[in-house]
Design a protein around this motif. Structure first.
Motif, PDB file in Angstrom:
ATOM      1  N   VAL A 156      41.544 -46.720 -94.843  1.00  0.00           N
ATOM      2  CA  VAL A 156      42.733 -46.720 -93.985  1.00  0.00           C
ATOM      3  C   VAL A 156      43.849 -47.538 -94.623  1.00  0.00           C
ATOM      4  N   PRO A 202      37.822 -40.239 -89.633  1.00  0.00           N
ATOM      5  CA  PRO A 202      38.987 -40.175 -90.529  1.00  0.00           C
ATOM      6  C   PRO A 202      39.936 -39.029 -90.159  1.00  0.00           C
ATOM      7  N   LEU A 203      41.226 -39.310 -90.167  1.00  0.00           N
ATOM      8  CA  LEU A 203      42.236 -38.301 -89.821  1.00  0.00           C
ATOM      9  C   LEU A 203      42.444 -37.314 -90.968  1.00  0.00           C
ATOM     10  N   ASN A 204      42.184 -37.795 -92.198  1.00  0.00           N
ATOM     11  CA  ASN A 204      42.582 -37.048 -93.400  1.00  0.00           C
ATOM     12  C   ASN A 204      44.014 -36.546 -93.242  1.00  0.00           C
ATOM     13  N   VAL A 255      48.231 -44.672 -91.275  1.00  0.00           N
ATOM     14  CA  VAL A 255      48.994 -44.996 -90.072  1.00  0.00           C
ATOM     15  C   VAL A 255      50.387 -45.423 -90.531  1.00  0.00           C
ATOM     16  N   HIS A 308      35.363 -44.297 -95.104  1.00  0.00           N
ATOM     17  CA  HIS A 308      36.695 -44.144 -94.475  1.00  0.00           C
ATOM     18  C   HIS A 308      37.604 -45.213 -95.058  1.00  0.00           C
ATOM     19  N   TYR A 339      40.162 -40.387 -95.356  1.00  0.00           N
ATOM     20  CA  TYR A 339      41.187 -41.419 -95.174  1.00  0.00           C
ATOM     21  C   TYR A 339      41.975 -41.221 -93.890  1.00  0.00           C
ATOM     22  N   SER A 340      42.654 -42.290 -93.511  1.00  0.00           N
ATOM     23  CA  SER A 340      43.662 -42.226 -92.451  1.00  0.00           C
ATOM     24  C   SER A 340      44.869 -43.032 -92.899  1.00  0.00           C
ATOM     25  N   LEU A 344      49.145 -40.539 -88.975  1.00  0.00           N
ATOM     26  CA  LEU A 344      49.535 -40.787 -87.590  1.00  0.00           C
ATOM     27  C   LEU A 344      50.787 -41.658 -87.597  1.00  0.00           C
ATOM     28  N   VAL A 397      42.073 -46.524 -84.995  1.00  0.00           N
ATOM     29  CA  VAL A 397      41.994 -45.438 -85.983  1.00  0.00           C
ATOM     30  C   VAL A 397      40.858 -45.715 -86.968  1.00  0.00           C
ATOM     31  N   LYS A 428      45.520 -39.864-100.778  1.00  0.00           N
ATOM     32  CA  LYS A 428      45.283 -38.447-100.442  1.00  0.00           C
ATOM     33  C   LYS A 428      44.533 -37.730-101.559  1.00  0.00           C
TER      34      LYS A 428
END
Length: 247
Positions: free
Chosen positions: A95, A180-182, A131, A93, A128-129, A185, A175, A122
């Motif tokens: 971030v 991971p949000l991919n 923020v 992950h 990944y995330s 936020l 987070v 990306k």
């Protein structure tokens, strides 16, 4: 997540990074801060593999040394080096902290560089995330200093929605410890103000004798159109109000 996770916090000694480390440690995780002071050079790659080795999660909170045309090169080399090392180290992950509305202000070199950073992440191989936060309350004094001339501060009416560094750090840590949000936020403070009004509130609260003159051509935020730097739908709203933070 009940398990203890290992975090490599790059830029872990700064305003946000140091607090992210505290939050993760308090939650029972192992968070290790890395910075140039600990021997990590993101541009040359020196110390990067060692920094991320064995980490479950990498949190990259570093900033380009200057907010100008050198920014894109910094973000490209730092992200390339970090992602390569993270892939090799089996990091699960990755971030980063970015800026609300960052892709809506192409006039600003630094914002374009942050979009590049997001795009590299990306396109990379690691979950990944991102923020995206609004302007930090801790940063308002600096914004006022940019356009101060003697006793006058010139500020545009650009709407901002300032957030406390403490709130940013808590959410980033949360987070990072999650799935991971991919995706992205957006986070913001609870109140939207025009920047000239933020200036007046700030000077009054601090007993600062300078006065604010509304000038929509003044400073970096003059390049911002409309309310693109405010949270919009689906954002997470942090609790700290600017007026409370000031007092």
């Amino acid at each position: 997540m009940g398990d203890t996770m290992k975090f490599a916090v790059i830029g872990g000694t700064g305003l946000i990074g140091s607090r992210v480390v505290e939050n993760l440690d308090a939650a029972g995780h192992q968070a290790v801060p890395h910075s140039p002071a600990t021997g990590v050079d993101l541009v040359t790659g020196r110390g990067v593999e060692e920094a991320v080795a064995g980490a479950d999660v990498v949190i990259n909170l570093t900033n380009s040394p200057a907010f100008d045309e050198t920014s894109p090169a910094f973000f490209r080399s730092s992200m390339d080096n970090l992602l390569a090392a993270s892939g090799k180290g089996g990091v699960g992950h990755f971030v980063i902290l970015s800026i609300v509305g960052v892709d809506q202000v192409p006039e600003l070199e630094y914002y374009r560089a942050k979009v590049l950073q997001e795009d590299i992440l990306k396109a990379g191989p690691i979950p990944y995330s991102i923020v995206r936060a609004t302007q930090f309350m801790e940063f308002i004094d600096a914004i006022l200093s940019w356009t101060t001339d003697g006793e006058t501060v010139r500020l545009p009416r650009t709407p901002l929605q300032p957030i406390a560094a403490e709130d940013v750090s808590r959410i980033v840590a949360e987070v990072a410890a999650g799935t991971p949000l991919n995706g992205v936020l957006n986070i913001a403070g609870p109140d939207v103000y025009p920047l000239d009004e933020i200036g007046r509130l700030t000077l009054t609260a601090k007993g600062d004798g300078r006065s604010v003159v509304t000038d929509d051509t003044a400073g970096m935020y003059a390049a911002v159109h409309g309310d693109v730097l405010t949270a919009g739908k689906g954002a997470r709203i942090a609790p700290t109000h600017y007026t409370d933070w000031l007092s």
